[in-house]
Design a protein around this motif. Structure first.
Motif, PDB file in Angstrom:
ATOM      1  N   ASP A   1      -5.427  -1.175  -0.219  1.00 28.77           N
ATOM      2  CA  ASP A   1      -6.473  -0.962   0.801  1.00 28.77           C
ATOM      3  C   ASP A   1      -6.430   0.566   0.969  1.00 28.77           C
ATOM      4  OD1 ASP A   1      -4.284  -0.595   2.439  1.00 28.77           O
ATOM      5  OD2 ASP A   1      -5.053  -1.606   4.306  1.00 28.77           O
TER       6      ASP A   1
ATOM      7  N   THR B   1      -7.944  -3.696  -7.435  1.00 26.33           N
ATOM      8  CA  THR B   1      -8.723  -3.123  -6.415  1.00 26.33           C
ATOM      9  C   THR B   1      -8.053  -2.231  -5.601  1.00 26.33           C
ATOM     10  OG1 THR B   1     -10.484  -3.433  -5.159  1.00 26.33           O
ATOM     11  CG2 THR B   1      -8.839  -4.928  -5.082  1.00 26.33           C
ATOM     12  N   HIS B   2      -8.583  -1.099  -5.139  1.00 29.29           N
ATOM     13  CA  HIS B   2      -8.118  -0.396  -3.952  1.00 29.29           C
ATOM     14  C   HIS B   2      -8.839  -0.611  -2.856  1.00 29.29           C
ATOM     15  CE1 HIS B   2      -4.712   0.426  -6.419  1.00 29.29           C
ATOM     16  NE2 HIS B   2      -5.391   1.003  -7.384  1.00 29.29           N
ATOM     17  N   ASP B   3     -10.113  -1.153  -2.866  1.00 27.87           N
ATOM     18  CA  ASP B   3     -11.159  -1.252  -2.023  1.00 27.87           C
ATOM     19  C   ASP B   3     -10.925  -2.535  -1.173  1.00 27.87           C
ATOM     20  OD1 ASP B   3     -11.951   1.328  -2.659  1.00 27.87           O
ATOM     21  OD2 ASP B   3     -13.352   0.245  -4.139  1.00 27.87           O
ATOM     22  N   ILE B   4      -9.758  -3.057  -0.904  1.00 27.67           N
ATOM     23  CA  ILE B   4      -9.550  -4.057   0.014  1.00 27.67           C
ATOM     24  C   ILE B   4      -9.966  -3.366   1.445  1.00 27.67           C
ATOM     25  CG2 ILE B   4      -7.855  -5.709   1.390  1.00 27.67           C
ATOM     26  CD1 ILE B   4      -8.313  -6.302  -1.726  1.00 27.67           C
ATOM     27  N   PRO B   5     -10.716  -4.015   2.418  1.00 21.42           N
ATOM     28  CA  PRO B   5     -11.010  -3.526   3.622  1.00 21.42           C
ATOM     29  C   PRO B   5      -9.634  -3.154   4.228  1.00 21.42           C
ATOM     30  CG  PRO B   5     -12.256  -5.669   3.278  1.00 21.42           C
ATOM     31  CD  PRO B   5     -11.528  -5.192   2.185  1.00 21.42           C
ATOM     32  N   ALA B   6      -9.518  -2.090   5.093  1.00 16.36           N
ATOM     33  CA  ALA B   6      -8.226  -1.713   5.548  1.00 16.36           C
ATOM     34  C   ALA B   6      -7.714  -2.715   6.340  1.00 16.36           C
ATOM     35  CB  ALA B   6      -8.541  -0.257   6.479  1.00 16.36           C
TER      36      ALA B   6
END
Lengths: 263, 263, 263
Positions: A13, A41-46
């Motif tokens: 994230d 992916t690195h866009d997991i919601p924080a």
């Protein structure tokens, strides 16, 4: 030419604005620069462990079955949560023990699991309290990619003790199933937790609130702008708008109830 | 299997929506397709040299020490600013001479520096006036990755003449230090320019305006929603909210003054 | 060390938030893990075939000329549109036949084109109806990267039958040309469809509405904040603001008319 190292796949994230993911890659390359790294992916919601679990479980099976998956969504970093590695027939998984492996654990048999207590495989000097992705998970993954077996990484643990998230259920009914939206993708498609197996042999429709949505084989079976229900590419019942955005059209969100009726 | 080429790491303000970064990678692969390329970040705010300098200095040290770092935030492209390459014990750095190397130069000894005047190492035909990333920096980096020594890339220059940004200072006080927020990350954590060395041996707290913020070892040492001060993973005093966003909570921004008091 | 496999370059409208691109990469790596994969962009606006065509045509030529380009912007997936592969002197292109190759086809000679009907090169089991990127285009690309010639991938088709988009024209005038904005980049630069060849030998200016914009060689030839017209790095007339955003300054958009006058 077959590479001798295993592939490393990363999911976090962290986003890609800050070079946190790059630091993890630098650590891996510093241990072995022949390791091929792929971003999941690195866009997991924080700090959204459930979304991370969903995405990891959706994608791991497309990779070679000796891939090393490093998953870091880690709100409890530096606290008491365990750091773990597990070996399965679908690959190696390195992650905090906080439920992020829930989806994977529901699909594969765990052959071996360890608590990452052996600091010989961590980055030196001592790990920071805030970034185990760089200081513990990345170097451990690099060593596994080089062929290190996981039993040397720390104390063996019983797979049953790995933490699992309590997910919303999909409940069978007399005429189909009641489930919920478990993910909304970039196109606004609503992916439910109702599996394809429930509907694939018959004619069926989906229902959200009082609205009935006909089933199709693919988006373009209907006019542009029409709401459709179909089996999505990951094997779940999905609600979409042909060339449009179902999330906006229906003002739906995570957890919105979806019912499927077989005729 | 050890690769024979050095790794190339890229940092730009190009974003990933347009294929500018891809064009640089294509140019590098066309010179040598065995070069491994890693993205540091491409989401530096447009033309923000200070942010680029901060990120590059934060991350380079995690990579193999012969890595070739290409950094292109280049508002003066096509004008009179120099294009340079420097060799250091921490890697090779290829960039416009506009201050982007300020952070790196404060940390490593420069062994050699050159002005990139030798067009034999540029892309043919003649470079565009607007995209030296593709036409000069990328091909130069590819050649350095193949083992070209930097002295053939152009005229030697004195490292002292490289442009450095005037950064805000961190000032020691009788009871600690006064510094400023130098970066806000994706999680809303406020990273100051106060180094860990000032506080690490004692009990301490941070202060923003009239608000005193207790120090902890890690985010989860306090309740969810609590403001905490800690040593971040890059070695700077950092202000955070456990499972929250300190930037929003404090309405802080770049340059917001932070004071540290040791008890 | 020369890699034996061709490079694969990927362009989609999938974004990087969901692991759809990662699934494609996993499929490719499962067929051959030595294939090097490069991202062109995955941030094409959803289902915008014209933007995909523009970007692909802008960037392919920087890559090795045996690169395999996989382009998936595919609103008609699962419908009657063909899936195709073409071999050109600029590389191999694998894509839905929906106009996405329009820009490339205007620049290169197609040596061979096939309809991807041979399921022996698809992923097993049978393809989903919604994700041919993963189930058809990715595995086909992996096989081409391994050296498979495209004639075995399906039935030969006549290149003339490939679908092309009707693009806005650039029309020559007595004193220059009238064209239109064909793309706005991340910096707010307006890229027109007026080619460099029309203006490069003389003094010239651009005009939007009643506003005349002087031509320069590079952004920094004028004061910060000044509007300038120049030849951009891709060879098109471009309108920019030095250290600013021309799109916002001029409230311009795709299709905004731009006129060029040579003095």
């Amino acid at each position: 030419m077959q590479k001798e190292t295993r592939m490393v796949a990363l999911l976090t994230d962290f986003g890609l604005r800050d070079p946190y993911v790059a630091a993890m890659k630098g650590v891996i390359a510093s241990i072995d620069r022949t390791v091929t790294m792929v971003d999941l992916t690195h866009d997991i919601p924080a700090q959204d462990i459930a979304a991370a679990s969903f995405h990891l479980a959706s994608v791991y099976a497309y990779f070679p079955c000796d891939t090393v998956f490093v998953s870091v969504v880690d709100p409890g970093v530096g606290g008491t949560r365990r750091a773990v590695a597990i070996a399965t027939e679908g690959g190696y998984f390195v992650a905090p023990d906080n439920g992020i492996l829930t989806g994977v654990l529901s699909q594969v048999q765990t052959v071996q699991a360890v608590n990452l207590t052996n600091s010989a495989y961590w980055r030196v000097p001592v790990p920071s309290h805030t970034f185990h992705g760089r200081d513990i998970f990345a170097p451990v993954a690099a060593h596994v990619a080089r062929g290190t077996e996981i039993d040397v990484l720390g104390d063996a643990i019983t797979p049953d003790t790995l933490i699992k998230l309590p997910l919303k259920s999909c409940i069978a009914t007399a005429h189909g199933a009641i489930g919920a939206v478990q993910y909304c993708d970039r196109f606004g498609n609503l992916i439910t937790n109702i599996p394809a197996a429930i509907v694939q042999d018959g004619k069926w429709s989906a229902q959200i609130g009082t609205l009935s949505i006909p089933s199709v084989q693919t988006y373009s079976d209907r006019q542009i702008g029409d709401l459709v229900a179909l089996i999505g590419s990951e094997g779940w019942v999905e609600i979409a708008v042909n060339c449009g955005n179902a999330k906006e059209t229906l003002q739906a969100e995570l957890g919105t109830i979806v019912e499927v009726a077989i005729r």
